[in-house]
Design a protein around this motif. Structure first.
Motif, PDB file in Angstrom:
ATOM      1  N   MET A   1     -23.417  10.436  10.110  1.00 27.92           N
ATOM      2  CA  MET A   1     -22.329  10.843   9.317  1.00 27.92           C
ATOM      3  C   MET A   1     -20.996  11.106  10.311  1.00 27.92           C
ATOM      4  N   PRO A   2     -19.892  10.509  10.098  1.00 22.26           N
ATOM      5  CA  PRO A   2     -18.792  10.714  10.842  1.00 22.26           C
ATOM      6  C   PRO A   2     -18.282  12.320  10.943  1.00 22.26           C
ATOM      7  N   THR A   3     -17.801  12.600  11.947  1.00 15.75           N
ATOM      8  CA  THR A   3     -16.988  14.050  11.845  1.00 15.75           C
ATOM      9  C   THR A   3     -15.656  14.074  11.425  1.00 15.75           C
ATOM     10  N   PRO A   4     -15.439  14.739  10.515  1.00 18.57           N
ATOM     11  CA  PRO A   4     -13.971  14.704   9.603  1.00 18.57           C
ATOM     12  C   PRO A   4     -13.078  15.288  10.890  1.00 18.57           C
ATOM     13  N   ASP A   5     -11.823  14.765  10.617  1.00 22.25           N
ATOM     14  CA  ASP A   5     -10.576  15.676  11.389  1.00 22.25           C
ATOM     15  C   ASP A   5     -10.479  17.005  10.967  1.00 22.25           C
ATOM     16  N   SER A   6     -10.018  17.944  11.943  1.00 23.10           N
ATOM     17  CA  SER A   6     -10.131  19.314  11.668  1.00 23.10           C
ATOM     18  C   SER A   6      -8.763  19.548  10.998  1.00 23.10           C
ATOM     19  N   SER A   7      -7.931  18.857  10.810  1.00 22.81           N
ATOM     20  CA  SER A   7      -6.353  19.169  10.372  1.00 22.81           C
ATOM     21  C   SER A   7      -6.678  19.654   8.841  1.00 22.81           C
ATOM     22  N   ALA A   8      -5.754  20.602   8.358  1.00 26.19           N
ATOM     23  CA  ALA A   8      -5.873  21.019   7.007  1.00 26.19           C
ATOM     24  C   ALA A   8      -5.469  19.991   5.999  1.00 26.19           C
ATOM     25  N   GLN A   9      -4.269  19.234   6.623  1.00 31.76           N
ATOM     26  CA  GLN A   9      -3.734  18.090   5.715  1.00 31.76           C
ATOM     27  C   GLN A   9      -3.937  16.795   6.175  1.00 31.76           C
ATOM     28  N   ALA A  49     -15.692   7.291   3.571  1.00 27.33           N
ATOM     29  CA  ALA A  49     -15.468   8.667   4.335  1.00 27.33           C
ATOM     30  C   ALA A  49     -14.821   9.686   3.387  1.00 27.33           C
ATOM     31  N   MET A  50     -14.664   8.944   2.252  1.00 26.21           N
ATOM     32  CA  MET A  50     -13.908  10.236   1.356  1.00 26.21           C
ATOM     33  C   MET A  50     -14.274  11.461   0.990  1.00 26.21           C
ATOM     34  N   SER A  51     -15.585  11.296   0.691  1.00 30.44           N
ATOM     35  CA  SER A  51     -16.232  12.603   0.595  1.00 30.44           C
ATOM     36  C   SER A  51     -16.321  13.574   1.545  1.00 30.44           C
ATOM     37  N   VAL A  52     -16.588  12.930   2.687  1.00 24.50           N
ATOM     38  CA  VAL A  52     -16.644  13.762   4.026  1.00 24.50           C
ATOM     39  C   VAL A  52     -15.293  14.438   4.246  1.00 24.50           C
ATOM     40  N   ASP A  53     -14.355  13.616   4.295  1.00 17.81           N
ATOM     41  CA  ASP A  53     -13.024  14.172   4.752  1.00 17.81           C
ATOM     42  C   ASP A  53     -12.391  15.103   3.420  1.00 17.81           C
ATOM     43  N   ILE A  54     -12.761  15.084   2.235  1.00 19.63           N
ATOM     44  CA  ILE A  54     -12.382  15.900   1.403  1.00 19.63           C
ATOM     45  C   ILE A  54     -12.990  17.161   1.281  1.00 19.63           C
TER      46      ILE A  54
END
Length: 208
Positions: A1-9, A49-54
Motif C-alpha cells: 500500500m502506498p504511503t500517503p503524503d503527510s500534508s494536511a491539504q 489511492a483515494m481511501s489511503v489519502d483521505i
C-alpha cells in the motif's frame, strides 16, 4: 500500500500536465492556498489511492481533479462509489461549480472536493478546459482548428481532436511551448475566462 503524503491539504490529479496547469493558475491568480499536488499517473491509480489519502493522519482537505472523458456520469459514479467506501457521502451528481463535501474531523473525515474536467458537466478532459481559456478574439484558434480538421487521415482518435487543436494552437505562440502550464505563465491563456474563474473559486473555497 502506498504511503500517503503527510500534508494536511492535498489535491489528487491524474498526471503531470494537470499538476503544472493547477500550479500556474494559482501563480497567475495569486492564489496561495497551501496544498500539495499529488499526481497519480492515471485515473485508475488515483481512484485506488483515494481511501489511503483521505484517511491519512492529520489530513483536513482532499481535492480530486479528474477528466470526465466521454461519460461524466460514469466518472462521477466511479468516484462516488470509492468515496462512500471511505465514509464520505457525495451528492448524487456533481455541482457545476465544483463539488465540496463537508468533513467531520472528529470522525476522521476530511473535507473533500471534486472537479471533473472540463466543467463538471460536459464530456472532455484537461485540453477542453484549456480551450476555454483561449482568448475569445484570438485569430489563430480558428485556424488551428481548421488545420486539424483538414488532416485527411489523422492518427489520433476523434475524441482526441480537441487535444490536437490545443497543441496546434500552442505551437503558434511567439515562443512555442509544449506545456499548457507554460502558456498560462506566459499569459497566452486567460485566467479571467469563465471556466477558469469558477475553477479558482472552487480551489479557494476548498483550500482557502
Amino acid at each position: 500500500m502506498p504511503t500517503p503524503d503527510s500534508s494536511a491539504q492535498v489535491l489528487l490529479v491524474e498526471g503531470q500536465d494537470d499538476k503544472h496547469v493547477v500550479k500556474q493558475i494559482c501563480w497567475a491568480t495569486e492564489s496561495k492556498l497551501g496544498f500539495s499536488i499529488l499526481k497519480k499517473e492515471g485515473f485508475d491509480n488515483l481512484r485506488s489511492a483515494m481511501s489511503v489519502d483521505i484517511k491519512a493522519p492529520g489530513r483536513t482537505t482532499v481535492g480530486i481533479l479528474v477528466d470526465a472523458n466521454d461519460d461524466p456520469k460514469a466518472r462521477w459514479q466511479a468516484i462516488a462509489d470509492r468515496l462512500k467506501k471511505a465514509d464520505i457521502l457525495p451528492p448524487a451528481s456533481p455541482c457545476p461549480n465544483g463539488t465540496i463535501v463537508r468533513g467531520n474531523l472528529d470522525l476522521g473525515r476530511p473535507r473533500v472536493g471534486i472537479w471533473l474536467m472540463p466543467d463538471n458537466v460536459s464530456p472532455g478532459e484537461l485540453e477542453d478546459f484549456i480551450a476555454g481559456m483561449i482568448p475569445r478574439q484570438d485569430a489563430v484558434w480558428p485556424l488551428s482548428r481548421k488545420y486539424i480538421a483538414d488532416i485527411p487521415a489523422p492518427l489520433f482518435s476523434e475524441r482526441k481532436t480537441r487535444k490536437a487543436e490545443v497543441h496546434a494552437w500552442l505551437a503558434t505562440r511567439q515562443k512555442p511551448r509544449p506545456g499548457m502550464g507554460q502558456a498560462i505563465r506566459a499569459r497566452d491563456l486567460d485566467v479571467e475566462s469563465d471556466v477558469c474563474r469558477r475553477f479558482v473559486t472552487w480551489l479557494r473555497h476548498l483550500f482557502g
